[in-house]
Design a protein around this motif. Structure first.
Motif, PDB file in Angstrom:
ATOM      1  N   MET A  77     -61.774  32.674 -12.415  1.00 35.24           N
ATOM      2  CA  MET A  77     -61.353  31.925 -11.274  1.00 35.24           C
ATOM      3  C   MET A  77     -61.164  30.369 -11.614  1.00 35.24           C
ATOM      4  O   MET A  77     -62.059  29.812 -12.517  1.00 35.24           O
ATOM      5  CB  MET A  77     -62.217  31.995 -10.153  1.00 35.24           C
ATOM      6  N   THR A  78     -60.334  29.739 -10.681  1.00 32.54           N
ATOM      7  CA  THR A  78     -60.338  28.327 -10.464  1.00 32.54           C
ATOM      8  C   THR A  78     -60.785  27.903  -9.426  1.00 32.54           C
ATOM      9  O   THR A  78     -60.033  28.438  -8.114  1.00 32.54           O
ATOM     10  CB  THR A  78     -58.897  27.703 -11.086  1.00 32.54           C
ATOM     11  N   VAL A  79     -61.890  27.041  -9.214  1.00 34.64           N
ATOM     12  CA  VAL A  79     -62.457  26.825  -7.828  1.00 34.64           C
ATOM     13  C   VAL A  79     -62.478  25.493  -7.669  1.00 34.64           C
ATOM     14  O   VAL A  79     -62.936  24.697  -8.501  1.00 34.64           O
ATOM     15  CB  VAL A  79     -64.043  27.468  -7.790  1.00 34.64           C
ATOM     16  N   GLY A  80     -62.055  25.061  -6.411  1.00 34.42           N
ATOM     17  CA  GLY A  80     -62.208  23.472  -6.065  1.00 34.42           C
ATOM     18  C   GLY A  80     -63.526  23.307  -5.285  1.00 34.42           C
ATOM     19  O   GLY A  80     -63.925  23.720  -4.614  1.00 34.42           O
ATOM     20  N   ASP A  81     -64.185  21.985  -6.064  1.00 30.43           N
ATOM     21  CA  ASP A  81     -65.713  21.945  -5.223  1.00 30.43           C
ATOM     22  C   ASP A  81     -65.006  20.523  -4.590  1.00 30.43           C
ATOM     23  O   ASP A  81     -65.099  19.428  -5.084  1.00 30.43           O
ATOM     24  CB  ASP A  81     -66.629  21.451  -6.421  1.00 30.43           C
ATOM     25  N   ILE A  82     -64.701  20.663  -3.479  1.00 32.50           N
ATOM     26  CA  ILE A  82     -63.992  19.381  -2.583  1.00 32.50           C
ATOM     27  C   ILE A  82     -65.084  18.832  -1.914  1.00 32.50           C
ATOM     28  O   ILE A  82     -66.155  19.435  -1.471  1.00 32.50           O
ATOM     29  CB  ILE A  82     -63.194  20.034  -1.497  1.00 32.50           C
ATOM     30  N   GLY A  83     -65.432  17.278  -2.243  1.00 33.96           N
ATOM     31  CA  GLY A  83     -66.421  16.382  -1.987  1.00 33.96           C
ATOM     32  C   GLY A  83     -67.586  16.813  -2.702  1.00 33.96           C
ATOM     33  O   GLY A  83     -68.649  17.023  -2.417  1.00 33.96           O
ATOM     34  N   ALA A  84     -67.363  16.930  -4.175  1.00 29.78           N
ATOM     35  CA  ALA A  84     -68.166  17.215  -5.102  1.00 29.78           C
ATOM     36  C   ALA A  84     -69.409  16.372  -5.128  1.00 29.78           C
ATOM     37  O   ALA A  84     -70.510  16.679  -5.556  1.00 29.78           O
ATOM     38  CB  ALA A  84     -67.589  17.273  -6.566  1.00 29.78           C
ATOM     39  N   GLY A  85     -69.514  15.270  -4.836  1.00 27.92           N
ATOM     40  CA  GLY A  85     -70.614  14.263  -4.879  1.00 27.92           C
ATOM     41  C   GLY A  85     -71.341  14.407  -6.386  1.00 27.92           C
ATOM     42  O   GLY A  85     -70.676  14.167  -7.425  1.00 27.92           O
ATOM     43  N   SER A  86     -72.534  14.759  -6.217  1.00 30.36           N
ATOM     44  CA  SER A  86     -73.300  14.652  -7.491  1.00 30.36           C
ATOM     45  C   SER A  86     -72.991  15.817  -8.401  1.00 30.36           C
ATOM     46  O   SER A  86     -73.613  15.995  -9.410  1.00 30.36           O
ATOM     47  CB  SER A  86     -74.773  14.512  -7.185  1.00 30.36           C
ATOM     48  N   GLY A  87     -72.396  17.026  -7.857  1.00 36.12           N
ATOM     49  CA  GLY A  87     -72.080  18.074  -8.692  1.00 36.12           C
ATOM     50  C   GLY A  87     -72.984  19.243  -8.668  1.00 36.12           C
ATOM     51  O   GLY A  87     -72.906  19.932  -9.526  1.00 36.12           O
ATOM     52  N   TYR A  88     -73.767  19.420  -7.475  1.00 39.56           N
ATOM     53  CA  TYR A  88     -74.624  20.413  -7.561  1.00 39.56           C
ATOM     54  C   TYR A  88     -73.898  21.732  -7.735  1.00 39.56           C
ATOM     55  O   TYR A  88     -74.305  22.716  -8.351  1.00 39.56           O
ATOM     56  CB  TYR A  88     -75.365  20.528  -6.060  1.00 39.56           C
ATOM     57  N   HIS A  89     -72.988  21.958  -6.927  1.00 40.03           N
ATOM     58  CA  HIS A  89     -72.167  23.139  -7.117  1.00 40.03           C
ATOM     59  C   HIS A  89     -71.330  23.222  -8.321  1.00 40.03           C
ATOM     60  O   HIS A  89     -71.132  24.250  -8.758  1.00 40.03           O
ATOM     61  CB  HIS A  89     -71.081  23.572  -5.778  1.00 40.03           C
ATOM     62  N   THR A  90     -70.743  21.992  -8.694  1.00 39.07           N
ATOM     63  CA  THR A  90     -69.871  21.994  -9.849  1.00 39.07           C
ATOM     64  C   THR A  90     -70.410  22.459 -11.045  1.00 39.07           C
ATOM     65  O   THR A  90     -69.999  23.346 -11.827  1.00 39.07           O
ATOM     66  CB  THR A  90     -69.388  20.588 -10.083  1.00 39.07           C
ATOM     67  N   VAL A  91     -71.734  22.120 -11.536  1.00 43.31           N
ATOM     68  CA  VAL A  91     -72.357  22.487 -12.472  1.00 43.31           C
ATOM     69  C   VAL A  91     -72.988  23.976 -12.665  1.00 43.31           C
ATOM     70  O   VAL A  91     -73.505  24.460 -13.588  1.00 43.31           O
ATOM     71  CB  VAL A  91     -73.548  21.607 -12.860  1.00 43.31           C
ATOM     72  N   ASP A 146     -58.236  29.368  -6.783  1.00 39.53           N
ATOM     73  CA  ASP A 146     -58.331  30.889  -6.028  1.00 39.53           C
ATOM     74  C   ASP A 146     -59.472  30.838  -4.984  1.00 39.53           C
ATOM     75  O   ASP A 146     -59.504  31.569  -4.354  1.00 39.53           O
ATOM     76  CB  ASP A 146     -59.100  31.636  -7.370  1.00 39.53           C
ATOM     77  N   ALA A 147     -60.130  29.572  -5.062  1.00 42.24           N
ATOM     78  CA  ALA A 147     -60.923  29.243  -3.735  1.00 42.24           C
ATOM     79  C   ALA A 147     -61.451  27.778  -3.793  1.00 42.24           C
ATOM     80  O   ALA A 147     -61.186  27.067  -4.672  1.00 42.24           O
ATOM     81  CB  ALA A 147     -62.382  30.236  -4.106  1.00 42.24           C
ATOM     82  N   ALA A 148     -61.891  27.346  -2.612  1.00 44.34           N
ATOM     83  CA  ALA A 148     -62.355  26.103  -2.454  1.00 44.34           C
ATOM     84  C   ALA A 148     -63.641  26.031  -1.773  1.00 44.34           C
ATOM     85  O   ALA A 148     -63.708  27.014  -0.830  1.00 44.34           O
ATOM     86  CB  ALA A 148     -61.427  25.254  -1.845  1.00 44.34           C
ATOM     87  N   ILE A 149     -64.441  25.076  -1.998  1.00 41.10           N
ATOM     88  CA  ILE A 149     -65.842  24.995  -1.073  1.00 41.10           C
ATOM     89  C   ILE A 149     -65.688  23.500  -0.805  1.00 41.10           C
ATOM     90  O   ILE A 149     -65.620  22.736  -1.238  1.00 41.10           O
ATOM     91  CB  ILE A 149     -66.945  25.488  -1.871  1.00 41.10           C
ATOM     92  N   PRO A 173     -52.169  32.403  -2.915  1.00 37.89           N
ATOM     93  CA  PRO A 173     -52.086  33.605  -1.999  1.00 37.89           C
ATOM     94  C   PRO A 173     -53.419  34.393  -2.090  1.00 37.89           C
ATOM     95  O   PRO A 173     -53.662  34.692  -3.081  1.00 37.89           O
ATOM     96  CB  PRO A 173     -50.944  34.353  -2.347  1.00 37.89           C
ATOM     97  N   GLY A 174     -53.891  34.755  -0.847  1.00 41.33           N
ATOM     98  CA  GLY A 174     -55.261  35.454  -1.074  1.00 41.33           C
ATOM     99  C   GLY A 174     -56.505  34.464  -1.193  1.00 41.33           C
ATOM    100  O   GLY A 174     -57.585  35.105  -1.487  1.00 41.33           O
ATOM    101  N   ALA A 175     -56.296  33.096  -1.521  1.00 37.61           N
ATOM    102  CA  ALA A 175     -57.389  32.322  -1.698  1.00 37.61           C
ATOM    103  C   ALA A 175     -58.360  32.293  -0.424  1.00 37.61           C
ATOM    104  O   ALA A 175     -57.869  32.626   0.594  1.00 37.61           O
ATOM    105  CB  ALA A 175     -57.092  30.989  -2.200  1.00 37.61           C
TER     106      ALA A 175
END
Length: 243
Positions: A77-91, A146-149, A173-175
């Motif tokens: 998947m390709t996931v967008g970490d919107i407002g990633a900040g320090s990257g807790y979810h990104t990493v 495919d998704a964004a958080i 579509p379906g995201a």
């Protein structure tokens, strides 16, 4: 010779910063201008830090694992970490989606993205891209996610109706979009769930489910983006009242 030595020293000192900075920029042309949308009828919290709390505390609550599970994130998947900040979810998302997937770390604060680029380089994460957004527009390519958080940052979006409207085309579509926040007033760095539902509904998003997260993690609200045929005109969007 002294001047040359100083110049070389300066270039060495700035080199890594410049290298990281070169990877930070807009990934797509601008969307619809903010002036076309209503402003929120409630306070907007200030951006005060790139992180909400310690990563150890968040790991103890299994925040990243619960978000990934509820959104059914998976390899490729390709996931967008919107407002990633320090990257807790990104990493944490990077190894989850694997080499065939990618994470797009988006933020409106360039310095946060530069620091996150350094972090991903130290961790040898090669599937992370960096997107500099604007307060009203994440500037992400169409049909790229495919998704964004959006985790503990929705209350800091100064132009939520414009931002959501300009984010929608980036979702395939379906995201699914998952928003994590606290049940408290926006000036206290939270978003009451009824206010969140109202603002997303105003732009055409549809709620799928809401989950309570462990400890003080707040809630995870999952939405689907508006379809092309049901997409409203910006002028038809009506701002929700303060709650």
């Amino acid at each position: 010779m002294i001047a040359l030595a100083r110049a070389v020293t300066l270039l060495v000192a700035l080199g890594p910063t410049c290298a990281h900075a070169a990877d930070i920029g807009y990934l797509a042309p601008p969307g619809v201008a903010a002036i076309e949308f209503p402003s929120p009828r409630r306070p907007v919290a200030e951006i005060v830090s790139p992180r909400r709390s310690s990563e150890e505390h968040r790991d103890a609550l299994n925040e990243a694992g619960e978000v990934a599970r509820r959104l059914e994130l998976k390899p490729g998947m390709t996931v967008g970490d919107i407002g990633a900040g320090s990257g807790y979810h990104t990493v944490r998302l990077s190894p989850l989606v694997g080499p065939s997937g990618s994470v797009v770390a988006e933020d409106v604060t360039r310095d946060y993205l530069i620091e996150l680029a350094r972090r991903t380089e130290r961790l040898k994460l090669t599937n992370v891209k960096f997107a500099l957004g604007e307060p009203h527009d994440p500037r992400l390519p169409a049909s790229s996610l495919d998704a964004a958080i959006l985790v503990h940052m929705y209350h800091e979006i100064t132009q939520p109706y414009a931002f959501l409207y300009n984010l929608a085309p980036a979702l395939k579509p379906g995201a699914r979009i998952g928003i994590v926040d606290l049940e408290r007033p926006t000036p206290q760095h939270g978003t009451p769930i009824e206010l969140l539902r109202c603002e997303l509904s105003a732009v055409g998003f549809h709620e799928i489910a809401t989950y309570q997260l462990a400890g003080d993690g707040g809630y995870l609200a999952v939405f689907s983006p508006p379809g092309g045929a049901g997409r409203k005109s910006p002028r038809d969007i009506v701002a929700c009242g303060a709650r």
